[in-house]
Write an enzyme that holds these catalytic residues in place. Sequence first.
Site, PDB file in Angstrom:
ATOM      1  N   ILE A  12       0.836  -1.216   0.000  1.00  0.00           N
ATOM      2  CA  ILE A  12       0.000   0.000   0.000  1.00  0.00           C
ATOM      3  C   ILE A  12       0.871   1.267   0.000  1.00  0.00           C
ATOM      4  CG2 ILE A  12      -1.894   1.225   1.128  1.00  0.00           C
ATOM      5  CD1 ILE A  12      -2.580  -1.470   2.558  1.00  0.00           C
ATOM      6  N   LEU A  33      12.868  -3.228   4.176  1.00  0.00           N
ATOM      7  CA  LEU A  33      12.717  -4.244   3.114  1.00  0.00           C
ATOM      8  C   LEU A  33      12.465  -5.643   3.681  1.00  0.00           C
ATOM      9  CD1 LEU A  33      15.461  -3.017   0.584  1.00  0.00           C
ATOM     10  CD2 LEU A  33      13.044  -2.404   0.691  1.00  0.00           C
ATOM     11  N   GLY A  36       8.955  -5.535   2.059  1.00  0.00           N
ATOM     12  CA  GLY A  36       8.875  -4.641   0.896  1.00  0.00           C
ATOM     13  C   GLY A  36       9.905  -4.998  -0.164  1.00  0.00           C
ATOM     14  N   ALA A  73       4.741   1.602   7.592  1.00  0.00           N
ATOM     15  CA  ALA A  73       5.589   0.449   7.942  1.00  0.00           C
ATOM     16  C   ALA A  73       4.976  -0.312   9.116  1.00  0.00           C
ATOM     17  CB  ALA A  73       6.994   0.915   8.317  1.00  0.00           C
ATOM     18  N   SER A 116      -5.709  -0.326  11.588  1.00  0.00           N
ATOM     19  CA  SER A 116      -6.451  -1.410  10.931  1.00  0.00           C
ATOM     20  C   SER A 116      -7.867  -1.549  11.478  1.00  0.00           C
ATOM     21  CB  SER A 116      -5.707  -2.725  11.104  1.00  0.00           C
ATOM     22  OG  SER A 116      -6.513  -3.771  10.592  1.00  0.00           O
ATOM     23  N   TYR A 143      -1.746  -8.449  16.621  1.00  0.00           N
ATOM     24  CA  TYR A 143      -1.606  -7.419  15.574  1.00  0.00           C
ATOM     25  C   TYR A 143      -2.672  -6.332  15.738  1.00  0.00           C
ATOM     26  CZ  TYR A 143      -2.374  -5.328  10.940  1.00  0.00           C
ATOM     27  OH  TYR A 143      -2.593  -4.449   9.900  1.00  0.00           O
ATOM     28  N   ASN A 172     -10.173  -4.061   4.326  1.00  0.00           N
ATOM     29  CA  ASN A 172      -9.351  -5.051   3.601  1.00  0.00           C
ATOM     30  C   ASN A 172      -8.911  -4.449   2.276  1.00  0.00           C
ATOM     31  OD1 ASN A 172     -10.436  -7.148   5.478  1.00  0.00           O
ATOM     32  ND2 ASN A 172      -9.312  -8.429   4.001  1.00  0.00           N
ATOM     33  N   ARG A 267     -10.401 -20.859   9.415  1.00  0.00           N
ATOM     34  CA  ARG A 267      -9.179 -20.521  10.140  1.00  0.00           C
ATOM     35  C   ARG A 267      -9.517 -20.006  11.529  1.00  0.00           C
ATOM     36  NH1 ARG A 267      -5.689 -16.959   6.263  1.00  0.00           N
ATOM     37  NH2 ARG A 267      -7.270 -15.475   6.925  1.00  0.00           N
TER      38      ARG A 267
HETATM   39  N1  NAD Z   1      -3.274  -4.899   3.516  1.00  0.00           N
HETATM   40  C1  NAD Z   1      -4.365  -4.592   4.216  1.00  0.00           C
HETATM   41  O1  NAD Z   1      -5.479  -5.010   3.888  1.00  0.00           O
HETATM   42  C2  NAD Z   1      -4.254  -3.693   5.436  1.00  0.00           C
HETATM   43  C3  NAD Z   1      -5.404  -3.493   6.208  1.00  0.00           C
HETATM   44  C4  NAD Z   1      -5.328  -2.665   7.324  1.00  0.00           C
HETATM   45  C5  NAD Z   1      -4.144  -2.016   7.636  1.00  0.00           C
HETATM   46  N2  NAD Z   1      -3.043  -2.244   6.877  1.00  0.00           N
HETATM   47  C6  NAD Z   1      -1.808  -1.516   7.248  1.00  0.00           C
HETATM   48  O2  NAD Z   1      -1.284  -0.892   6.090  1.00  0.00           O
HETATM   49  C7  NAD Z   1       0.136  -0.782   6.207  1.00  0.00           C
HETATM   50  C8  NAD Z   1       0.809  -1.338   4.961  1.00  0.00           C
HETATM   51  O3  NAD Z   1       0.488  -2.719   4.843  1.00  0.00           O
HETATM   52  P1  NAD Z   1       0.755  -3.556   3.514  1.00  0.00           P
HETATM   53  O4  NAD Z   1      -0.424  -4.422   3.325  1.00  0.00           O
HETATM   54  O5  NAD Z   1       1.189  -2.657   2.418  1.00  0.00           O
HETATM   55  O6  NAD Z   1       1.953  -4.497   4.011  1.00  0.00           O
HETATM   56  P2  NAD Z   1       3.452  -4.655   3.468  1.00  0.00           P
HETATM   57  O7  NAD Z   1       4.066  -5.749   4.284  1.00  0.00           O
HETATM   58  O8  NAD Z   1       3.453  -4.783   1.984  1.00  0.00           O
HETATM   59  O9  NAD Z   1       4.110  -3.259   3.843  1.00  0.00           O
HETATM   60  C9  NAD Z   1       4.749  -3.010   5.077  1.00  0.00           C
HETATM   61  C10 NAD Z   1       6.099  -2.377   4.757  1.00  0.00           C
HETATM   62  O10 NAD Z   1       6.744  -2.036   5.988  1.00  0.00           O
HETATM   63  C11 NAD Z   1       8.109  -2.436   5.926  1.00  0.00           C
HETATM   64  N3  NAD Z   1       8.555  -2.701   7.298  1.00  0.00           N
HETATM   65  C12 NAD Z   1       8.148  -3.706   8.113  1.00  0.00           C
HETATM   66  N4  NAD Z   1       8.795  -3.632   9.295  1.00  0.00           N
HETATM   67  C13 NAD Z   1       9.608  -2.545   9.222  1.00  0.00           C
HETATM   68  C14 NAD Z   1      10.533  -1.946  10.126  1.00  0.00           C
HETATM   69  N5  NAD Z   1      10.749  -2.468  11.352  1.00  0.00           N
HETATM   70  N6  NAD Z   1      11.218  -0.847   9.724  1.00  0.00           N
HETATM   71  C15 NAD Z   1      11.023  -0.332   8.476  1.00  0.00           C
HETATM   72  N7  NAD Z   1      10.162  -0.856   7.588  1.00  0.00           N
HETATM   73  C16 NAD Z   1       9.456  -1.950   7.954  1.00  0.00           C
HETATM   74  C17 NAD Z   1       8.104  -3.678   5.049  1.00  0.00           C
HETATM   75  O11 NAD Z   1       9.372  -3.964   4.474  1.00  0.00           O
HETATM   76  C18 NAD Z   1       7.054  -3.316   4.013  1.00  0.00           C
HETATM   77  O12 NAD Z   1       7.616  -2.645   2.902  1.00  0.00           O
HETATM   78  C19 NAD Z   1       0.507  -1.501   7.506  1.00  0.00           C
HETATM   79  O13 NAD Z   1       0.625  -0.528   8.525  1.00  0.00           O
HETATM   80  C20 NAD Z   1      -0.695  -2.396   7.775  1.00  0.00           C
HETATM   81  O14 NAD Z   1      -0.841  -2.675   9.151  1.00  0.00           O
HETATM   82  C21 NAD Z   1      -3.054  -3.055   5.798  1.00  0.00           C
END
Ligand code: NAD
Length: 309
Positions: A12, A33, A36, A73, A116, A143, A172, A267
């Site tokens: 995202i 990364l 990511g 992140a 979230s 989480y 989602n 699940r």
């Molecule tokens: N995907 C969904 O449906 C969803 C829903 C609700 C909330 N979110 C939130 O959206 C955000 C992005 O989620 P996403 O789905 O893109 O996941 P993602 O795993 O693709 O992105 C998370 C990014 O954070 C980086 N990261 C993780 N730990 C780190 C650290 N300690 N230091 C620096 N970078 C770090 C990862 O390398 C990754 O690039 C998150 O905060 C997640 O909780 C996502």
Amino acid sequence: MRILVTGGAGFIGSHVAVGFRAQGHEVAIVDDLSTGNPKNVHPETKLYQHDIRDADLESVFREFRPEVVDHHAAQANVPASVTDPVHDASVNVLGGLNLLRLSAAYGVKKFIYISSGGAMYGEPDPRQLPVKESAPVRPLSPYGASKQALEAWLGVYQRTFGLDYSVLRYANIYGPRQSIREEGAVVAVFATRMAVDKPVTIDGTGQQSRDFVYVGDCVTANLAALERGSGLAFNIGTGRETSIREIFDAMAEVAGYTQTPNFGPARTGDVMRIALDPSLARTELRWQASVPLHAGLARTYAFFRDGAS
Ligand SMILES: NC(=O)c1ccc[n+]([C@@H]2O[C@H](COP(=O)([O-])OP(=O)(O)OC[C@H]3O[C@@H](n4cnc5c(N)ncnc54)[C@H](O)[C@@H]3O)[C@@H](O)[C@H]2O)c1
């Protein structure tokens, strides 16, 4: 504006970073990364490869001097948070706090925090669906708890240190670049399997419902939060429930997939029904989801089909 996007190499955050650039903002990314991919980062966008928990994160603030921090992140995997809740809280709470501390110290004007809505409300009373921001917070996973916990410190930093903020509680999210390893990545999983005509398994009955938002709508929500929504938390959802079976059928139609699904065990810990009421975001942020489900699924399928061929 100079905007620091944390997690900007992830699913995202990378779309949001591109969206900010497209509006003429100067963007830099902090990402360790861990999940990511540097390929998700625009070649002209500076990528600082740092863990948000590290003390040397300060060098990023010193050099880039962000006016806005957009915090994506996270340890974003629900089962991983169950297996290792301490690591989950370390990244999501202590990492977030490190960013807040530095944001206050370096005069950041606005902190946009991604929370979230899918995880923090847990299993709501069905009569309260779609849930409002005022619904009880009853996460089922570490989480959900860690994502929600940081919201408390945002208030502290606003009241005590004058750091403005908005919280975006995502539903989602689905779209191109989503990793199939990610929790709740049902759209990406279905698209990947259907693109190569492989069998698809639905966990449980398929009647469990979610509120699906296309990633492009997250981009517009973040753009809106640059200007509006001070000191508030917003559901970023459609308010509509869509069952997993409906997602299967719609994706099959997009993909021309003719196999019937298999059904696996449900699940543990999965929420049965969730949808987020976006009324507050509509009035305060002037935001609403605009990409219809079918169009979003078609774009997502095209991405995974092209990757598969
Ligand atoms: N995907 C969904 O449906 C969803 C829903 C609700 C909330 N979110 C939130 O959206 C955000 C992005 O989620 P996403 O789905 O893109 O996941 P993602 O795993 O693709 O992105 C998370 C990014 O954070 C980086 N990261 C993780 N730990 C780190 C650290 N300690 N230091 C620096 N970078 C770090 C990862 O390398 C990754 O690039 C998150 O905060 C997640 O909780 C996502």
